[in-house]
Design a protein around this motif. Structure first.
Motif, PDB file in Angstrom:
ATOM      1  N   PHE A   1       0.829  -1.203   0.000  1.00 24.96           N
ATOM      2  CA  PHE A   1       0.000   0.000   0.000  1.00 24.96           C
ATOM      3  C   PHE A   1       0.864   1.254   0.000  1.00 24.96           C
ATOM      4  O   PHE A   1       0.557   2.238  -0.684  1.00 24.96           O
ATOM      5  CB  PHE A   1      -0.939  -0.016   1.210  1.00 24.96           C
ATOM      6  N   ILE A   2       1.968   1.243   0.762  1.00 26.19           N
ATOM      7  CA  ILE A   2       2.901   2.373   0.766  1.00 26.19           C
ATOM      8  C   ILE A   2       3.476   2.585  -0.627  1.00 26.19           C
ATOM      9  O   ILE A   2       3.588   3.714  -1.127  1.00 26.19           O
ATOM     10  CB  ILE A   2       4.033   2.123   1.781  1.00 26.19           C
ATOM     11  N   ASP A   3       3.825   1.494  -1.290  1.00 18.29           N
ATOM     12  CA  ASP A   3       4.384   1.579  -2.638  1.00 18.29           C
ATOM     13  C   ASP A   3       3.349   2.118  -3.619  1.00 18.29           C
ATOM     14  O   ASP A   3       3.672   2.878  -4.526  1.00 18.29           O
ATOM     15  CB  ASP A   3       4.864   0.193  -3.074  1.00 18.29           C
ATOM     16  N   LYS A   4       2.106   1.751  -3.426  1.00 16.87           N
ATOM     17  CA  LYS A   4       1.024   2.217  -4.309  1.00 16.87           C
ATOM     18  C   LYS A   4       0.854   3.733  -4.230  1.00 16.87           C
ATOM     19  O   LYS A   4       0.532   4.387  -5.222  1.00 16.87           O
ATOM     20  CB  LYS A   4      -0.284   1.517  -3.923  1.00 16.87           C
ATOM     21  N   LEU A   5       1.107   4.306  -3.040  1.00 19.74           N
ATOM     22  CA  LEU A   5       0.991   5.756  -2.863  1.00 19.74           C
ATOM     23  C   LEU A   5       2.252   6.494  -3.298  1.00 19.74           C
ATOM     24  O   LEU A   5       2.275   7.731  -3.315  1.00 19.74           O
ATOM     25  CB  LEU A   5       0.691   6.082  -1.397  1.00 19.74           C
ATOM     26  N   GLY A   6       3.298   5.763  -3.633  1.00 15.04           N
ATOM     27  CA  GLY A   6       4.521   6.388  -4.134  1.00 15.04           C
ATOM     28  C   GLY A   6       5.326   7.135  -3.092  1.00 15.04           C
ATOM     29  O   GLY A   6       6.023   8.108  -3.413  1.00 15.04           O
ATOM     30  N   VAL A   7       5.269   6.711  -1.829  1.00 15.48           N
ATOM     31  CA  VAL A   7       5.967   7.421  -0.750  1.00 15.48           C
ATOM     32  C   VAL A   7       7.476   7.315  -0.943  1.00 15.48           C
ATOM     33  O   VAL A   7       8.015   6.236  -1.187  1.00 15.48           O
ATOM     34  CB  VAL A   7       5.576   6.842   0.623  1.00 15.48           C
ATOM     35  N   ARG A   8       8.160   8.450  -0.813  1.00 16.10           N
ATOM     36  CA  ARG A   8       9.616   8.506  -0.855  1.00 16.10           C
ATOM     37  C   ARG A   8      10.140   8.708   0.559  1.00 16.10           C
ATOM     38  O   ARG A   8       9.737   9.639   1.245  1.00 16.10           O
ATOM     39  CB  ARG A   8      10.107   9.649  -1.762  1.00 16.10           C
TER      40      ARG A   8
ATOM     41  N   PRO B   1       7.823   1.671  11.332  1.00 14.97           N
ATOM     42  CA  PRO B   1       6.554   0.967  11.147  1.00 14.97           C
ATOM     43  C   PRO B   1       5.695   1.678  10.105  1.00 14.97           C
ATOM     44  O   PRO B   1       5.453   2.874  10.196  1.00 14.97           O
ATOM     45  CB  PRO B   1       5.917   1.019  12.542  1.00 14.97           C
ATOM     46  N   LEU B   2       5.251   0.945   9.119  1.00 19.90           N
ATOM     47  CA  LEU B   2       4.465   1.548   8.042  1.00 19.90           C
ATOM     48  C   LEU B   2       3.147   2.107   8.554  1.00 19.90           C
ATOM     49  O   LEU B   2       2.602   3.046   7.974  1.00 19.90           O
ATOM     50  CB  LEU B   2       4.202   0.500   6.952  1.00 19.90           C
ATOM     51  N   GLN B   3       2.634   1.535   9.636  1.00 19.38           N
ATOM     52  CA  GLN B   3       1.377   2.029  10.196  1.00 19.38           C
ATOM     53  C   GLN B   3       1.505   3.488  10.642  1.00 19.38           C
ATOM     54  O   GLN B   3       0.541   4.259  10.585  1.00 19.38           O
ATOM     55  CB  GLN B   3       0.953   1.151  11.390  1.00 19.38           C
ATOM     56  N   HIS B   4       2.688   3.871  11.094  1.00 19.83           N
ATOM     57  CA  HIS B   4       2.907   5.252  11.527  1.00 19.83           C
ATOM     58  C   HIS B   4       2.784   6.222  10.354  1.00 19.83           C
ATOM     59  O   HIS B   4       2.220   7.314  10.490  1.00 19.83           O
ATOM     60  CB  HIS B   4       4.291   5.368  12.170  1.00 19.83           C
ATOM     61  N   ILE B   5       3.295   5.818   9.193  1.00 17.03           N
ATOM     62  CA  ILE B   5       3.158   6.655   8.006  1.00 17.03           C
ATOM     63  C   ILE B   5       1.685   6.840   7.671  1.00 17.03           C
ATOM     64  O   ILE B   5       1.241   7.930   7.301  1.00 17.03           O
ATOM     65  CB  ILE B   5       3.918   6.036   6.816  1.00 17.03           C
TER      66      ILE B   5
ATOM     67  N   LEU C   1       6.027  14.059   7.421  1.00 15.06           N
ATOM     68  CA  LEU C   1       5.380  13.726   6.153  1.00 15.06           C
ATOM     69  C   LEU C   1       4.971  15.017   5.455  1.00 15.06           C
ATOM     70  O   LEU C   1       4.353  15.890   6.067  1.00 15.06           O
ATOM     71  CB  LEU C   1       4.146  12.849   6.375  1.00 15.06           C
ATOM     72  N   LYS C   2       5.312  15.116   4.165  1.00 14.44           N
ATOM     73  CA  LYS C   2       4.855  16.232   3.344  1.00 14.44           C
ATOM     74  C   LYS C   2       4.170  15.671   2.107  1.00 14.44           C
ATOM     75  O   LYS C   2       4.719  14.798   1.420  1.00 14.44           O
ATOM     76  CB  LYS C   2       6.018  17.134   2.912  1.00 14.44           C
TER      77      LYS C   2
END
Length: 342
Positions: free
Chosen positions: A31-38, A239-243, A274-275
């Protein structure tokens, strides 16, 4: 950017489920990858001053921070509470004690902390002693104790905090669906707006090398454990949940396109940030969840997640750096509120 900064491009692990998570507690690498998070490691002060930038500070503001930091300095220096014997749990040499009788007056002269610090110092010492003396606490109870301990540290610098059971589940639209979030601690502005300054998540100890879920040394990859997913190696596991929590609370931040956070592991703390650009957030909200692959955004518009190294607030030098970071956040809030009242 510091020379130790690491630019992590997410590498999807074994978890490739396309099912939409209804809560941030279910976020995974797919899911993180789907949103394109850097994701990138940054200096803690660079995050606050250059990236968060709630308010532009002047030379006199930095001088006030240094004066306050000196007043709040303790000589106490430890690695971890587990190394301290139960016999010393209530001993004077263990506590975050004042260097001298005059230090109390120094603290009382500092407007950034004068209202809260000394009172919370007593509570912090009681929390520390309780953790040492009650060595048979189970993992859940121990996690809660360390969470309360860090909440007391935040309160010592005048942050208004909310923890269980007072945190209300917050909702946001992600990929056309409703996403819920309930972090461990929320820090709010001390005014009627109560905007979210930062969100905090406590995690269990990161596995050591050789454990079943320890990440490999040679290549930074996503590794999975039964309870949470970790990015990077043991020193910078995120933890990805924090993002996910940061995404959901973004709208309630004092600046709507950026928000701060903290990750707590016992007495170790990381600052996070996070921005998300407004145009990108609009796409993230409205793009259907069933699109193939990751979101396609313009260069420079992908969500940016930054995190500091870990700081142990039992260690004297780490504590100075962490206290300075908290003071920077606090003075920016104070100066911004004062400017808006003019």
């Amino acid at each position: 950017m510091s020379k130790n900064s690491v630019d992590l491009t997410f590498v999807c692990g074994s978890s490739q489920s396309s099912e939409f998570p209804k809560s941030t507690s279910d976020w995974n690498s797919h899911f993180i990858d789907k949103l394109g998070v850097r994701c990138k490691q940054c200096d803690i002060f660079e995050i606050i001053i250059n990236h968060w930038r709630l308010f532009t500070l002047f030379e006199e503001d930095y001088l006030e921070i240094e004066s306050c930091l000196k007043a709040c300095d303790f000589e106490t220096d430890y690695g971890c509470l587990e190394d301290i014997s139960v016999e010393k749990a209530f001993a004077p040499e263990f506590q975050w004690k004042l260097r001298s009788q005059s230090q109390e007056n120094e603290i009382l002269r500092e407007p950034l902390v004068s209202k809260w610090f000394l009172g919370k110092l007593t509570e912090i010492n009681r929390c520390l002693s309780s953790i040492i003396s009650q060595t048979k606490s189970d993992e859940t109870e121990q996690k809660l104790k360390y969470l309360v301990l860090f909440e007391k540290v935040l309160q010592a610098f005048g942050f208004m905090t909310l923890g269980e059971p007072f945190i209300v589940t917050r909702k946001a639209q992600i990929l056309g669906r409703t996403m819920t979030s309930k972090p461990d601690i929320i820090c709010c502005q001390d005014d009627w707006e109560q905007q979210t300054v930062c969100v905090c998540q406590a995690i269990k100890s990161v596995p050591k090398e050789g454990d079943d879920f320890a990440p490999p040394k040679k290549k930074l990859r996503v590794t999975c454990s039964p309870d949470e997913e970790i990015i990077g190696n043991c020193d910078q596991g995120i933890p990805l949940q924090h993002i996910g929590d940061l995404f959901v609370h973004l709208d309630n931040s004092p600046i709507s396109d950026r928000i701060l956070g903290f990750i707590i592991e016992k007495t170790w703390v990381q600052l996070t940030f996070l921005k998300v650009y407004p145009t990108a957030m609009k796409r993230i909200r409205n793009t259907p969840v069933n699109i193939a692959g990751s979101l396609i955004l313009n260069d420079g518009e992908y969500p940016q997640f930054h995190y500091s190294r870990r700081y142990n607030f039992l260690n004297r030098q780490d504590r100075k750096d962490l206290f300075k970071a908290l003071l920077l956040v606090k003075i920016m809030l104070v100066r911004r509120q004062a400017a808006r009242k003019r």
